[in-house]
Write an enzyme that holds these catalytic residues in place. Sequence first.
Site, PDB file in Angstrom:
ATOM      1  N   LYS A 143      -1.195   2.210  -2.995  1.00 50.81           N
ATOM      2  CA  LYS A 143      -2.233   3.014  -2.354  1.00 50.81           C
ATOM      3  C   LYS A 143      -3.408   3.117  -3.310  1.00 50.81           C
ATOM      4  CE  LYS A 143       0.818   5.903   0.515  1.00 50.81           C
ATOM      5  NZ  LYS A 143       2.119   5.250   0.307  1.00 50.81           N
ATOM      6  N   LYS A 168       9.165   6.684   9.944  1.00 49.93           N
ATOM      7  CA  LYS A 168       9.591   7.694   8.981  1.00 49.93           C
ATOM      8  C   LYS A 168      11.028   8.119   9.286  1.00 49.93           C
ATOM      9  CE  LYS A 168       5.903   8.268   6.403  1.00 49.93           C
ATOM     10  NZ  LYS A 168       5.913   8.142   4.930  1.00 49.93           N
TER      11      LYS A 168
END
Length: 333
Positions: A219, A112
């Site tokens: 997703k 991240k």
Amino acid sequence: MSNDARLPPLGDILETARVVALPLATRFRGVGVREAVLFEGPEGWTEFSPFLEYDDAEASVWLAAAVDWGWMPQPAARRESIGVNATVPAVAATEVSAVLARFDGCRTTKVKVAEAGQRLGDDIERVRAVREAMGPEGRIRIDANGAWNVDEAERALHALAEFDLEYAEQPCASVDELAELRRRVKYMGIPIAADESVRKAADPLAVARAGAADLLVIKAQPLGGARRALDIVAEAGLPAVVSSALDTSVGLAMGVALAAALPDLDYDCGLGTASLFTADVAEPSLQPHRGALAVGRVDPEPALLDAHAASVDRRDWWLGRVARCYGELEAAR
């Protein structure tokens, strides 16, 4: 919901619904505890866990996915296990080794970056620490969650290119920005992946039509379930990586089923995120073993559902959210 997916009575969903709160080892997406609703359909246990900031219209797509997983037969699996990546939150470089130690045998790491309140220098040090820990053979991908503008993204990718990035996930927010950035950084050989531009878009195929990405990150929950996600990938005509939405092991199994059903799967998937939790609803938890996850449904343990039950007020809040999202689905049929 897809046309052939029936919507069960709301009472059937609420009858078995359990709301859990699972602590994370490291804060992720600004949260230290992940809440989710689990309930059982005729096909097995399923999960509804849209992030707290999503409105009912967006969250209803996640409920459609939960119903699809719990009530409908799923696409046939093409593989028995799924290679997954480790995930490193926006932690200090000194914490990287401890995070990676939670992911058994993973050869790929997603890092991240672009965290609010941090600098590019923090990202560089974090990615450098991952590269040092993984060695030259490890694969590193970064995820900015759309936080950079085009100039910032170009500068960041130039600074991070020395670490041999596999790809950059959602470096900018809009499709137009992604297309411009992809044009600018093509000479660097860093592919651009789209996540939010697929799962949060009114038209999930717009990014592919615009030539704004080299691959898609998909997703299961945010796209309405594995079957709908497979249709999107087929229409987009781009390689796909399946990622989690910080699900419990029950929800992760839905993502694993999606990855297992893809015709082609050239990348490790972001489905190892149960390793970010310090507790889960299944024993064993669906965590990577030698860098992979087995394909198959996951049933929660009753004792763990009890041990990690959310407070009464949070339970009521979530069940109210289920009912409102159910109303959204009914109205759309």
